[in-house]
Design a protein around this motif. Structure first.
Motif, PDB file in Angstrom:
ATOM      1  N   LEU A  51      49.946  37.069  30.183  1.00 52.77           N
ATOM      2  CA  LEU A  51      49.091  37.131  30.872  1.00 52.77           C
ATOM      3  C   LEU A  51      49.113  36.379  32.763  1.00 52.77           C
ATOM      4  CD1 LEU A  51      45.553  35.941  28.946  1.00 52.77           C
ATOM      5  CD2 LEU A  51      46.708  38.211  29.125  1.00 52.77           C
ATOM      6  N   SER A  52      50.693  36.038  32.790  1.00 48.95           N
ATOM      7  CA  SER A  52      50.523  35.294  34.248  1.00 48.95           C
ATOM      8  C   SER A  52      50.916  36.658  35.066  1.00 48.95           C
ATOM      9  CB  SER A  52      52.272  34.771  33.535  1.00 48.95           C
ATOM     10  OG  SER A  52      53.044  35.603  33.119  1.00 48.95           O
ATOM     11  N   ARG A  53      51.264  37.893  35.371  1.00 50.13           N
ATOM     12  CA  ARG A  53      51.704  38.463  36.022  1.00 50.13           C
ATOM     13  C   ARG A  53      50.211  39.390  36.402  1.00 50.13           C
ATOM     14  NH1 ARG A  53      56.945  41.757  33.274  1.00 50.13           N
ATOM     15  NH2 ARG A  53      57.916  39.903  33.203  1.00 50.13           N
ATOM     16  N   ILE A  54      48.742  39.101  36.292  1.00 51.72           N
ATOM     17  CA  ILE A  54      47.952  39.826  36.280  1.00 51.72           C
ATOM     18  C   ILE A  54      47.265  38.959  37.355  1.00 51.72           C
ATOM     19  CG2 ILE A  54      45.125  39.916  35.574  1.00 51.72           C
ATOM     20  CD1 ILE A  54      45.705  40.056  32.776  1.00 51.72           C
ATOM     21  N   LYS A  55      47.420  39.989  38.287  1.00 51.49           N
ATOM     22  CA  LYS A  55      47.076  39.188  39.968  1.00 51.49           C
ATOM     23  C   LYS A  55      45.603  38.785  40.338  1.00 51.49           C
ATOM     24  CE  LYS A  55      51.043  40.028  40.615  1.00 51.49           C
ATOM     25  NZ  LYS A  55      52.373  38.945  41.080  1.00 51.49           N
ATOM     26  N   ASP A  56      44.213  40.159  39.649  1.00 55.55           N
ATOM     27  CA  ASP A  56      43.036  39.517  40.096  1.00 55.55           C
ATOM     28  C   ASP A  56      42.716  40.789  38.800  1.00 55.55           C
ATOM     29  OD1 ASP A  56      40.927  39.641  41.182  1.00 55.55           O
ATOM     30  OD2 ASP A  56      41.014  40.965  42.530  1.00 55.55           O
ATOM     31  N   PHE A  57      40.732  40.208  38.793  1.00 59.14           N
ATOM     32  CA  PHE A  57      40.880  40.382  37.373  1.00 59.14           C
ATOM     33  C   PHE A  57      39.412  39.604  37.611  1.00 59.14           C
ATOM     34  CE2 PHE A  57      41.966  35.764  37.130  1.00 59.14           C
ATOM     35  CZ  PHE A  57      40.950  35.328  36.948  1.00 59.14           C
ATOM     36  N   ASP A  58      38.305  40.546  36.325  1.00 57.29           N
ATOM     37  CA  ASP A  58      36.915  40.568  37.075  1.00 57.29           C
ATOM     38  C   ASP A  58      36.216  39.982  34.948  1.00 57.29           C
ATOM     39  OD1 ASP A  58      36.618  42.874  36.329  1.00 57.29           O
ATOM     40  OD2 ASP A  58      35.825  43.422  38.286  1.00 57.29           O
ATOM     41  N   THR A  59      35.292  39.897  35.290  1.00 60.28           N
ATOM     42  CA  THR A  59      34.877  40.336  33.249  1.00 60.28           C
ATOM     43  C   THR A  59      35.071  41.548  33.060  1.00 60.28           C
ATOM     44  OG1 THR A  59      33.323  38.806  34.335  1.00 60.28           O
ATOM     45  CG2 THR A  59      32.116  39.381  32.336  1.00 60.28           C
ATOM     46  N   TYR A  60      35.309  42.335  33.327  1.00 60.51           N
ATOM     47  CA  TYR A  60      34.797  43.666  32.712  1.00 60.51           C
ATOM     48  C   TYR A  60      36.276  44.183  32.301  1.00 60.51           C
ATOM     49  CZ  TYR A  60      30.918  45.809  34.682  1.00 60.51           C
ATOM     50  OH  TYR A  60      29.138  45.656  35.174  1.00 60.51           O
ATOM     51  N   GLY A  61      37.313  43.400  33.194  1.00 58.43           N
ATOM     52  CA  GLY A  61      39.056  43.559  32.235  1.00 58.43           C
ATOM     53  C   GLY A  61      38.675  42.958  31.855  1.00 58.43           C
ATOM     54  N   ILE A  62      38.864  41.371  31.386  1.00 59.03           N
ATOM     55  CA  ILE A  62      38.840  40.124  30.591  1.00 59.03           C
ATOM     56  C   ILE A  62      38.272  41.314  29.251  1.00 59.03           C
ATOM     57  CG2 ILE A  62      38.184  38.054  29.461  1.00 59.03           C
ATOM     58  CD1 ILE A  62      40.562  38.444  32.196  1.00 59.03           C
ATOM     59  N   MET A  63      36.956  41.320  29.553  1.00 58.46           N
ATOM     60  CA  MET A  63      35.930  41.701  28.027  1.00 58.46           C
ATOM     61  C   MET A  63      36.875  43.095  27.065  1.00 58.46           C
ATOM     62  SD  MET A  63      33.330  40.179  27.131  1.00 58.46           S
ATOM     63  CE  MET A  63      32.470  41.355  26.964  1.00 58.46           C
ATOM     64  N   LEU A  64      37.434  43.915  28.196  1.00 59.72           N
ATOM     65  CA  LEU A  64      38.616  44.859  27.773  1.00 59.72           C
ATOM     66  C   LEU A  64      39.660  44.536  26.962  1.00 59.72           C
ATOM     67  CD1 LEU A  64      39.313  47.562  27.851  1.00 59.72           C
ATOM     68  CD2 LEU A  64      40.537  47.961  29.359  1.00 59.72           C
ATOM     69  N   ILE A  65      40.630  43.463  27.854  1.00 57.74           N
ATOM     70  CA  ILE A  65      41.057  42.752  27.203  1.00 57.74           C
ATOM     71  C   ILE A  65      41.043  42.272  25.369  1.00 57.74           C
ATOM     72  CG2 ILE A  65      42.905  40.954  26.921  1.00 57.74           C
ATOM     73  CD1 ILE A  65      42.672  41.334  29.915  1.00 57.74           C
ATOM     74  N   LEU A  66      40.153  41.303  25.514  1.00 55.96           N
ATOM     75  CA  LEU A  66      39.104  40.579  24.339  1.00 55.96           C
ATOM     76  C   LEU A  66      38.827  41.881  23.344  1.00 55.96           C
ATOM     77  CD1 LEU A  66      36.945  38.205  25.323  1.00 55.96           C
ATOM     78  CD2 LEU A  66      39.091  37.423  24.208  1.00 55.96           C
ATOM     79  N   HIS A  67      38.241  42.733  23.289  1.00 61.24           N
ATOM     80  CA  HIS A  67      38.397  44.074  23.068  1.00 61.24           C
ATOM     81  C   HIS A  67      39.576  44.328  21.599  1.00 61.24           C
ATOM     82  CE1 HIS A  67      36.358  47.635  21.546  1.00 61.24           C
ATOM     83  NE2 HIS A  67      37.664  48.544  21.940  1.00 61.24           N
ATOM     84  N   HIS A  68      40.583  44.496  22.569  1.00 63.30           N
ATOM     85  CA  HIS A  68      41.305  44.960  22.239  1.00 63.30           C
ATOM     86  C   HIS A  68      42.241  44.146  21.053  1.00 63.30           C
ATOM     87  CE1 HIS A  68      42.062  49.053  23.515  1.00 63.30           C
ATOM     88  NE2 HIS A  68      41.380  48.611  24.649  1.00 63.30           N
ATOM     89  N   VAL A  69      42.181  42.613  21.443  1.00 64.79           N
ATOM     90  CA  VAL A  69      43.036  41.896  20.955  1.00 64.79           C
ATOM     91  C   VAL A  69      41.747  41.974  19.979  1.00 64.79           C
ATOM     92  CG1 VAL A  69      42.704  38.962  20.696  1.00 64.79           C
ATOM     93  CG2 VAL A  69      43.412  39.653  22.819  1.00 64.79           C
ATOM     94  N   LYS A  70      40.324  41.603  19.621  1.00 65.78           N
ATOM     95  CA  LYS A  70      40.027  41.578  17.961  1.00 65.78           C
ATOM     96  C   LYS A  70      40.123  42.803  17.482  1.00 65.78           C
ATOM     97  CE  LYS A  70      37.121  37.972  19.384  1.00 65.78           C
ATOM     98  NZ  LYS A  70      37.399  37.277  18.853  1.00 65.78           N
ATOM     99  N   GLN A  71      40.665  44.043  17.576  1.00 62.82           N
ATOM    100  CA  GLN A  71      41.358  44.768  16.560  1.00 62.82           C
ATOM    101  C   GLN A  71      41.868  45.058  16.258  1.00 62.82           C
ATOM    102  OE1 GLN A  71      40.653  48.945  19.483  1.00 62.82           O
ATOM    103  NE2 GLN A  71      38.868  49.259  19.192  1.00 62.82           N
ATOM    104  N   LEU A  72      43.083  43.917  17.085  1.00 59.98           N
ATOM    105  CA  LEU A  72      44.591  43.781  16.375  1.00 59.98           C
ATOM    106  C   LEU A  72      44.470  42.841  15.343  1.00 59.98           C
ATOM    107  CD1 LEU A  72      46.851  43.263  19.712  1.00 59.98           C
ATOM    108  CD2 LEU A  72      46.848  45.308  17.974  1.00 59.98           C
TER     109      LEU A  72
END
Length: 376
Positions: A51-72
């Motif tokens: 996650l070190s190269r993420i320049k900007d983020f908000d709740t939508y982006g974080i929840m999308l990451i978590l969604h795919h993490v949960k799928q894995l």
């Protein structure tokens, strides 16, 4: 210029390194979905998400990451997140804490076990209520005895007030119900007695059934509906508004101020109401006897004097204070059971009426059986 969001995926056997970069915000959510579609899911593989190269983020982006993490993770994959900044780590932890969890399917209910469990709960609640009621009646008996030993502690004005409210206030409804009961008994009896030419026996039928059973019982039922509910609601509201606690903290006994005046009021007023109901119900029977069977008022009264024993009237009047004691005790007991919720006021008010009517009828049956066995 902000970089477009993307994924860089490198694979080494069963290990995948996923580097997220760019801007992970709401405006780029569609591109984020397309980027994640390039990530294949292999069961029981290991994924390292950088996650070190993420320049900007908000709740939508974080929840999308978590969604795919949960799928894995759902495919038994091992997922490790590295390189998150302090602010990203904080938002990520908040989103993980509030991530929607799948509803666990409850096991299928077995009817027999559920039924037995409910029976056990009802039995236990009944046992607790019964134990509490015995404790209440024992304490009430103590304060009644103390009041008789020290009559000056009896609050006469409060007792007279409740006699007015519970006794005098019930006269109109007692008048109506008693008159109708006398009419019903006489009318039904007249139809049968006419067939055998035994018109005069309407006197015994109306008088004995009214003064011995129906007038005391129906008067007590009416008073249970009026007074038991009123006592429970009044004491319950005083508990909710902390008036009972304030009274105790100031050194005033709730028993002397709330319970005993109501108890004495019903014990005194109910025999008077029953006697009034006796007269009205007999009068209703006299009206039907005169109009339907040609038995005049004078004949009716002379027949009462000649054939109806005084014991029937006395038995009905003896029942009245017993019924009054039952109604007042149950009404006050249920009132003290009310807790801080307004919903419990309606609940225990209803229960007080049901309990009072049931125990009045049960006590009337017990007394009737005992008197019959004694030849009275």
């Amino acid at each position: 210029m902000k970089r477009e969001p993307s994924l860089q995926i490198t694979q080494s056997g069963d290990h995948f390194s996923v580097a997220l970069q760019g801007v992970w915000v709401k405006e780029s959510i569609q591109k984020l979905e397309l980027a994640f579609n390039t990530l294949t899911c292999q069961p029981k593989a290991t994924y390292t998400i950088d996650l070190s190269r993420i320049k900007d983020f908000d709740t939508y982006g974080i929840m999308l990451i978590l969604h795919h993490v949960k799928q894995l993770e759902a495919h038994d994959c091992t997922v490790e997140k590295i390189g998150a900044s302090t602010s990203l780590e904080k938002l990520l932890s908040v989103c993980e804490m509030n991530y929607p969890k799948e509803k666990i399917q409850e096991p299928k209910e077995i009817f027999i076990l559920s039924y037995l469990e409910n029976v056990g709960k009802l039995a236990f609640e009944g046992y607790k209520t019964l134990a509490t009621f015995f404790s209440f009646t024992g304490e009430l008996a103590h304060f009644v005895l103390a009041a008789f030993l020290k009559p000056q502690t009896i609050r006469l004005k409060a007792t007279l007030y409740h006699i007015e409210q519970s006794g005098a206030g019930a006269l109109p409804i007692i008048l109506l119900t008693s008159f109708l009961i006398g009419i019903v008994i006489a009318y039904q009896g007249a139809t049968q007695l006419e067939k055998f030419g035994a018109n005069i026996f309407i006197v015994e039928m109306v008088t004995i059934s009214a003064v011995r059973e129906l007038a005391p019982l129906l008067t007590a039922i009416v008073i249970a509906g009026r007074s038991a509910s009123a006592y429970a609601a009044q004491i319950g509201v005083m508990k909710i508004t902390d008036e009972v606690d304030a009274m105790s903290s100031m050194g005033f006994s709730p028993w002397n101020f709330l319970v005993l005046p109501r108890l004495f009021a019903l014990i005194i007023s109910l025999p008077l109401l029953v006697f009034f109901a006796d007269i009205v119900s007999i009068f209703g029977g006299m009206v039907i006897a005169t109009t339907k069977l040609d038995v005049s008022f004078v004949e009716f009264i002379d027949r009462i004097k000649a054939t109806v024993a005084l014991k029937h009237l006395i038995i009905g009047l003896i029942k009245a204070p017993i019924f009054g004691c039952i109604i007042a005790t149950i009404g006050c007991f249920r009132g003290f059971q009310i807790d801080s919720s307004t919903e419990s006021v309606g609940k225990y008010t209803t229960i007080s009426v049901v309990n009072a009517i049931f125990w009045v009828i049960a006590m009337d049956a017990i007394i009737s059986v005992l008197l019959t066995e004694l030849g009275l």
